[in-house]
Scaffold this motif. Structure first.
Motif, PDB file in Angstrom:
ATOM      1  N   ARG A  43       0.717  10.490   5.105  1.00  0.00           N
ATOM      2  CA  ARG A  43       0.677   9.976   4.399  1.00  0.00           C
ATOM      3  C   ARG A  43       1.612   8.001   4.155  1.00  0.00           C
ATOM      4  O   ARG A  43       2.504   8.949   3.044  1.00  0.00           O
ATOM      5  N   ASN A  78      -2.246   6.119  12.059  1.00  0.00           N
ATOM      6  CA  ASN A  78      -2.290   4.329  11.811  1.00  0.00           C
ATOM      7  C   ASN A  78      -1.034   4.278  11.748  1.00  0.00           C
ATOM      8  O   ASN A  78      -0.189   3.579  10.762  1.00  0.00           O
ATOM      9  N   GLY A  80      -9.463   8.108   2.591  1.00  0.00           N
ATOM     10  CA  GLY A  80     -10.141   6.777   3.224  1.00  0.00           C
ATOM     11  C   GLY A  80     -10.702   5.901   2.686  1.00  0.00           C
ATOM     12  O   GLY A  80     -10.855   4.859   3.116  1.00  0.00           O
ATOM     13  N   TYR A 130       0.086   3.860   5.999  1.00  0.00           N
ATOM     14  CA  TYR A 130      -0.271   3.837   7.193  1.00  0.00           C
ATOM     15  C   TYR A 130      -0.234   5.258   7.033  1.00  0.00           C
ATOM     16  O   TYR A 130      -0.032   6.486   6.285  1.00  0.00           O
ATOM     17  N   ARG A 156     -10.924  -2.708   5.588  1.00  0.00           N
ATOM     18  CA  ARG A 156     -11.776  -3.125   6.894  1.00  0.00           C
ATOM     19  C   ARG A 156     -12.648  -4.303   6.099  1.00  0.00           C
ATOM     20  O   ARG A 156     -13.627  -4.760   6.731  1.00  0.00           O
ATOM     21  N   ARG A 193      -1.156  -1.312   1.760  1.00  0.00           N
ATOM     22  CA  ARG A 193      -0.930  -0.532   2.570  1.00  0.00           C
ATOM     23  C   ARG A 193      -1.022   0.480   2.908  1.00  0.00           C
ATOM     24  O   ARG A 193       0.561   0.741   2.873  1.00  0.00           O
ATOM     25  N   THR A 231     -12.770   8.943   9.744  1.00  0.00           N
ATOM     26  CA  THR A 231     -12.445   7.062   9.502  1.00  0.00           C
ATOM     27  C   THR A 231     -13.514   6.408  10.907  1.00  0.00           C
ATOM     28  O   THR A 231     -13.993   5.894  10.196  1.00  0.00           O
ATOM     29  N   THR A 263      -7.883   2.868   3.326  1.00  0.00           N
ATOM     30  CA  THR A 263      -8.446   1.730   4.935  1.00  0.00           C
ATOM     31  C   THR A 263      -9.428   1.737   5.524  1.00  0.00           C
ATOM     32  O   THR A 263      -9.316   0.524   5.558  1.00  0.00           O
TER      33      THR A 263
END
Ligand SMILES: Nc1nc2c(ncn2[C@@H]2O[C@H](COP(=O)(O)OP(=O)(O)O)[C@@H](O)[C@H]2O)c(=O)[nH]1
Ligand SMILES: Nc1ncnc2c1ncn2[C@@H]1O[C@H](COP(=O)(O)OP(=O)(O)O)[C@@H](O)[C@H]1O
Length: 223
Positions: free
Chosen positions: A127, A142, A18, A137, A25, A135, A200, A21
């Motif tokens: 993934r 997500n 992660g 997903y 953030r 990016r 996460t 990801t």
């Protein structure tokens, strides 16, 4: 305006833990520049640069790129960011790379995502990546708003060639043999901070609270 000291951090963890990801953030909340070694290598492969063409087969096989190549590539990018605060993801991955980074910059904090290998294997098979931005997903965690397309650009998402189960197993072995010793390197310097978990969303509040004690969130600075 309050001037803030430059803050330099590294995020570590096995492939699929992660890092990307979490980095998105962190960079959104704290305004740190996110530098991903994997994204830089994949951009070189996509643009068919000499480096990309040379490194593609090792990457697709799940092997690490040679230390001297990697350290030169990353350090030249970092030097170009002289007075920015940054978060590096995917580098250093060996003790030799950690020493090269240490010779050039003082790292304030190393965030280690300690996620079990079993959790990772499930995640990587679902993934989906937008190659030019990095990016990521996930079909379950997500998903993109439109299946198969990047939320921001609408471009096609791809599955990475190194996310097949056999290659993931090889990457996890490389992590155990070559990258785990880097944790000890940073532990001995007193900058290692470990965050354990399988989700996460549950790890993030702890990372955020930890970073708030070290760096101001982006709303309060001109990051
Ligand atoms: N199911 C699930 N998937 C996650 C979670 N966190 C991240 N992912 C997905 O797991 C995959 C690997 O995450 P990524 O950030 O790319 O990891 P990295 O390889 O360490 O940079 C991506 O498809 C993410 O969308 C989570 O908590 N649960
Ligand atoms: N610091 C590094 N040293 C050597 N090889 C690297 C480094 N960073 C990335 N690579 C190469 O790129 C591949 C993908 O890296 P990355 O995108 O960081 O994977 P993940 O996010 O799944 O951990 C690695 O398996 C390796 O072949």
């Amino acid at each position: 305006m309050v001037l803030q000291r430059v803050f330099r951090a590294v995020i570590m963890g096995p492939p699929g833990s992660g890092k990307g990801t979490m980095s998105a953030r962190i960079s959104k909340t704290f305004g740190l520049k996110h530098i991903s070694s994997g994204d830089i290598l994949r951009a070189n492969i996509k643009d068919q640069t000499e480096l990309g063409l040379l490194m593609k087969s090792s990457i697709d096989r799940g092997q690490l790129v040679p230390d001297d190549v990697m350290s030169r590539l990353m350090l030249s990018d970092l030097r170009a960011l002289d007075h920015s605060s940054w978060l590096i993801d995917g580098f250093p991955r060996t003790v030799s790379q950690a020493e090269a980074l240490d010779d050039a910059f003082t790292v304030d904090t190393v965030i280690n995502l300690n996620v079990p290998f079993q959790t990772i294997k499930q995640r990587l098979s679902s993934r989906w990546t937008h190659l030019s931005s990095g990016r990521v997903y996930n079909v379950d965690f997500n998903p993109p708003k439109v299946p198969g397309l990047d939320d921001v650009t609408g471009e096609t998402l791809v599955q990475r060639e190194d996310d097949t189960p056999e290659t993931v197993t090889r990457r996890l072995k490389a992590y155990q043999n070559q990258t785990e010793p880097v944790l000890e390197f940073y532990r001995s310097k007193g900058v290692l901070e470990i965050f354990s978990g399988t989700e996460t969303n549950k790890i993030w509040p702890h990372v955020e609270a930890f970073l708030r004690r070290k760096v101001s969130p982006v709303e309060q600075t001109a990051a």
